[in-house]
Design a protein around this motif. Structure first.
Motif, short mmCIF file in Angstrom:
data_model
loop_
_atom_site.label_atom_id
_atom_site.label_comp_id
_atom_site.label_asym_id
_atom_site.label_seq_id
_atom_site.Cartn_x
_atom_site.Cartn_y
_atom_site.Cartn_z
N GLN A 75 0.72 -0.97 -0.09
CA GLN A 75 0.06 -0.06 -0.12
C GLN A 75 0.96 1.30 0.00
OE1 GLN A 75 -3.12 -0.34 3.18
NE2 GLN A 75 -4.58 -1.30 1.50
N THR A 76 1.72 1.26 -0.65
CA THR A 76 2.49 2.47 -1.09
C THR A 76 2.22 2.88 -2.50
OG1 THR A 76 4.60 1.74 -0.17
CG2 THR A 76 4.80 3.52 -1.64
N LEU A 77 1.72 4.13 -2.59
CA LEU A 77 1.31 4.82 -3.84
C LEU A 77 2.43 5.03 -4.68
CD1 LEU A 77 -1.30 5.62 -5.60
CD2 LEU A 77 -1.11 7.74 -4.43
N ILE A 78 2.60 4.77 -5.82
CA ILE A 78 3.71 5.03 -6.86
C ILE A 78 3.22 6.10 -7.93
CG2 ILE A 78 5.32 4.03 -8.55
CD1 ILE A 78 5.62 3.09 -5.85
N TYR B 198 4.16 7.67 -1.93
CA TYR B 198 3.42 8.28 -0.83
C TYR B 198 2.77 7.14 0.03
CZ TYR B 198 2.99 12.62 -3.17
OH TYR B 198 3.36 13.95 -3.75
N ASN B 199 2.71 7.11 1.21
CA ASN B 199 2.23 6.31 2.07
C ASN B 199 0.69 6.52 2.31
OD1 ASN B 199 1.75 8.22 3.80
ND2 ASN B 199 3.40 7.59 5.28
N GLU C 206 1.75 11.09 2.73
CA GLU C 206 2.89 11.70 2.94
C GLU C 206 4.11 11.25 1.90
OE1 GLU C 206 2.50 11.56 8.02
OE2 GLU C 206 3.38 9.95 6.81
N CYS C 207 4.79 11.99 1.53
CA CYS C 207 5.49 11.68 0.40
C CYS C 207 6.81 11.10 0.86
CB CYS C 207 6.11 12.83 -0.48
SG CYS C 207 6.93 12.66 -1.71
N LEU C 208 7.42 9.79 0.59
CA LEU C 208 8.38 9.13 1.00
C LEU C 208 9.72 9.39 0.32
CD1 LEU C 208 6.70 5.62 1.51
CD2 LEU C 208 6.60 7.65 3.06
#
Length: 729
Positions: free
Chosen positions: A99-102, A113-114, A118-120
């Motif tokens: 569930q990390t948004l690419i 993004y998580n 929040e931008c990782l």
């Protein structure tokens, strides 16, 4: 026959039925899927939405600045952030398994993004070559095989199979589903399908794959793919597998379900997004979230119109029993030899339902059939109990506030540890209905696992759950007792090293078993035997005599302890406390259960029974039921300090900062203001913590807490007031 008009909405495709279930009415406002880029995670995961800057969009009352918004599956906003990235237009976005948004933009930069928007860091670039190729559309394929270790690389040149023509469509099979262990790309071209790997390009040879392919869909499990030829002038906008024998197509206002030999059509009046899952397709629209699936075999056998299957007759018998009709017995006579099959079908069908009423009906049918089994039956009766536990979890996470709609096959594929991890990432720490299910199952199944290893496994998962009740995990011992697993409970209690817990189990077994059987039970367990002898020497001398007589050691004991022969009890302080605790346990357990049962009835949430007093109060506060919380406080004489601590951390958990501030001002807290500060800092609310730090009486505490939130000047001033040079340094 059992028929709750369930089958009336099914559609027949070939020889199989399909159904579309409404899961949610979407709770968002002013969301038009046709004017946004949308990414939906499988297994009931989150939905990411950002305005499509290539389209003219009516902004309603929104800011002109683009925002990346993340919703749960019910349309409740989880988090949002302003999209600040340069680098050209957003090409596409998708969710990974964790569930990390690419998000990939036109210049080849990858942003992650998580679930909390929040931008990782760090960001990654596909490289200058990728940017140049993308800009001039030369058709080169670049790949990132693992988003946990981002290393872009170029695949083999696909120009061999494309005959100087760009592909019509593309699909990707992930490495875990390919024989080579590498990413496999499928390209639909003018003359069939081309497969592209790291260093290999091949034309798929098949008589069924001649001519142009305009759309490709890969099953979520990766093992199957399907192509679509020109069935009309225009190919569909979306295509998704519905299990393994049909495909769902969408274009404009039309949904088409295509089976092996037939198809059925339905018309819709709003745009939709197809989200394939392992056992069906979720259909997201502006207003609803639906689930399309092939009707499970067990469900069809029960609810199909005219069905005479054993399971259908069993559910029908229950209906007649509820209406006091003699036809219930007639049905049961017809299926007496098939009762195990009927019960299993009812239990299985319950796991495929979102509707709680229908789940309850099916499980009641299974329980009703279970009553009529012969005593010699080998049927595994615990399947009903296990399904109840599983549905308890699934119904909890399906609630719109959590928004993770799962049915049993999805839950099994996802697994409980992964679901718990997702709840933790979403800060749903108070959903103990789910988190307690996992360690309880782990404890029950862990007789072959060393305690140290089991403890490490449990703590590794639970340590990240702030506010989790370890007492609730320990309470699994009484649960074992309640289902008749006294020996297992005694083993676990004595291994825990907690004498009070061991005495609790001993007293329970003592009351439930004949004397000789009880003596045999403790004789085989050294720790239990020692605890019993210690207790009986000072209190139950007659019983102690029986114990030593049964073991042939009576004379030895009389020589050691002459007073034992007289039968005079010695009421030592600890023995009195143990006896008092035993009496209180016997007297209050039922009363506690009654109060908790009343709470479950009034709130319609099965989350109170068998929980501790502390957890009951905390849950009441979280649900906003302060009157019930106060009632439990008064009934069980909870101290004022304990009450304040529970209130503070419960309000912080639900982030009701106004209520927390109001509570702090009602009177001077008997616990001081430090717990208020701790609760705010733990929730990463530094601004809220600032309301309470100045009210701390000890300047040293003020200095330390100002330091924790990064306010160096204020920390220095407080340290100066404390006249503590070391602290100031």
């Amino acid at each position: 026959m059992a028929n709750f008009s369930v089958a009336a909405e099914w559609q027949l495709l070939g020889n199989r039925f399909y159904r579309k279930l409404e899961i949610y009415q979407m709770l968002w406002k002013h969301v038009d899927l046709s004017r946004n880029k949308v990414a939906c995670s499988p297994f009931g995961g989150p939905i990411a939405i950002i305005r499509d800057d290539s389209k003219i969009v009516q902004l309603y009352s929104e800011s002109a600045r683009r925002k990346l918004r993340i919703f749960n599956s019910a349309g409740i906003l989880i988090a949002e952030t302003v999209w600040k990235h340069a680098g050209g237009r957003l090409i596409g976005m998708s969710w990974t398994d964790d569930q990390t948004l690419i998000c990939i933009v036109q210049d080849g930069t990858i942003y992650r993004y998580n679930i909390n928007a929040e931008c990782l860091e760090p960001n990654y670039s596909m490289g200058k070559e990728c940017f140049e190729q993308t800009a001039c559309f030369e058709g080169t394929l670049f790949c990132v095989a693992d988003f946990k270790d981002i290393k872009p690389y170029k695949l083999a040149d696909p120009a061999i199979g494309m005959e100087d023509e760009l592909p019509h469509c593309m699909a990707v099979i992930e490495p875990q589903y390919t024989l080579s262990g590498n990413v496999l790309v499928l390209l639909g071209v003018a003359d069939g399908i081309v497969t592209v790997e790291d260093d290999d390009v091949r034309q798929v040879e098949s008589d069924d794959l001649r001519g142009p392919v305009h759309k490709l869909a890969v099953h979520i499990m990766g093992g199957f793919w399907r192509d679509l030829r020109m069935m009309s002038a225009l190919p569909p906008e979306q295509m998704a597998w519905c299990e393994l024998d049909s495909v769902l197509l969408y274009r404009d206002d039309m949904l088409l379900v295509v089976g092996p030999s037939e198809f059925c059509i339905s018309y819709i009046d709003e745009p939709v997004i197809l989200i394939p899952d392992c056992d069906g397709v979720r259909i997201l629209s502006n207003t609803t979230m639906d689930f399309l699936q092939r009707v499970p075999d067990s469900t069809e056998s029960i609810f199909k119109i005219g069905s005479t299957s054993p399971a259908s007759l069993l559910v029908d018998a229950l209906d007649h029993f509820d209406r006091r009709s003699a036809k219930a017995q007639e049905n049961l006579r017809l299926i007496r030899t098939s009762l195990p099959e009927a019960v299993e079908a009812c239990v299985d069908a319950a796991g495929h339902e979102f509707d709680v009423y229908r789940q309850r009906t099916l499980l009641r049918g299974a329980s009703y059939g279970l009553v009529f089994f012969g005593f010699g039956s080998n049927f595994q009766c615990d399947c009903i109990q296990e399904m109840c536990k599983t549905l308890w979890v699934l119904n909890a996470v399906c609630d719109s506030g959590i928004g993770i709609p799962l049915i049993i096959q999805q839950y099994k594929s996802l697994t409980a540890p992964v679901l718990i991890g997702r709840l933790i990432n979403a800060h749903k720490h108070l959903l103990e209905v789910v988190i307690m299910h996992w360690p309880s199952s782990k404890i029950t199944a862990s007789l072959g696992i060393p305690d140290a290893t089991l403890l490490e496994i449990l703590l590794d998962k639970l340590k990240v759950c702030k506010g989790i009740s370890y007492a609730a995990v320990a309470a699994h011992i009484p649960l074992l007792l309640s289902i008749g697993e006294g020996d297992m409970a005694l083993t676990k209690a004595t291994e825990s090293g907690d004498p009070d817990l061991a005495y609790l189990v001993l007293f329970h077994i003592w009351r439930k078993r004949p004397a000789l059987e009880f003596l045999g039970t403790i004789q085989a367990r050294s720790v239990a035997r020692y605890l019993f002898i210690t207790f009986a020497r000072s209190y139950k001398h007659e019983f102690l005599k029986d114990f030593f007589l049964s073991t042939g050691q009576l004379q030895v004991e009389l020589g050691k302890n002459p007073i034992a022969s007289k039968g005079s009890p010695l009421h030592g302080p600890r023995i009195k406390l143990i006896e008092k605790a035993q009496n209180h346990f016997s007297e209050t357990k039922e009363h506690t259960f009654e109060i908790q049962h009343e709470l479950e009835v009034s709130t319609k949430q099965a989350i109170f029974v068998d929980s501790s007093i502390t957890d009951t109060i905390r849950t009441c506060i979280v649900l906003g039921n302060h009157r019930a919380a106060m009632k439990v406080k008064m009934e069980f004489k909870v101290s004022e300090k304990r009450w304040y601590l529970l209130e503070v951390f419960a309000l912080a958990t639900i982030r009701d900062w106004d209520a927390l501030e109001k509570f702090s001002k009602e009177k001077r807290p008997p616990i001081g203001y430090r717990p208020f500060v701790e609760a705010c800092i733990d929730a990463d609310e530094k601004g809220e913590a600032l309301k309470y730090i100045p009210r701390l009486a000890d300047p040293r505490e003020r200095a330390e807490d100002y330091t924790r939130i990064g306010m160096a000047k204020e920390a220095a001033d407080a340290a100066s007031q404390a006249k503590d040079g070391d602290l100031l340094g």
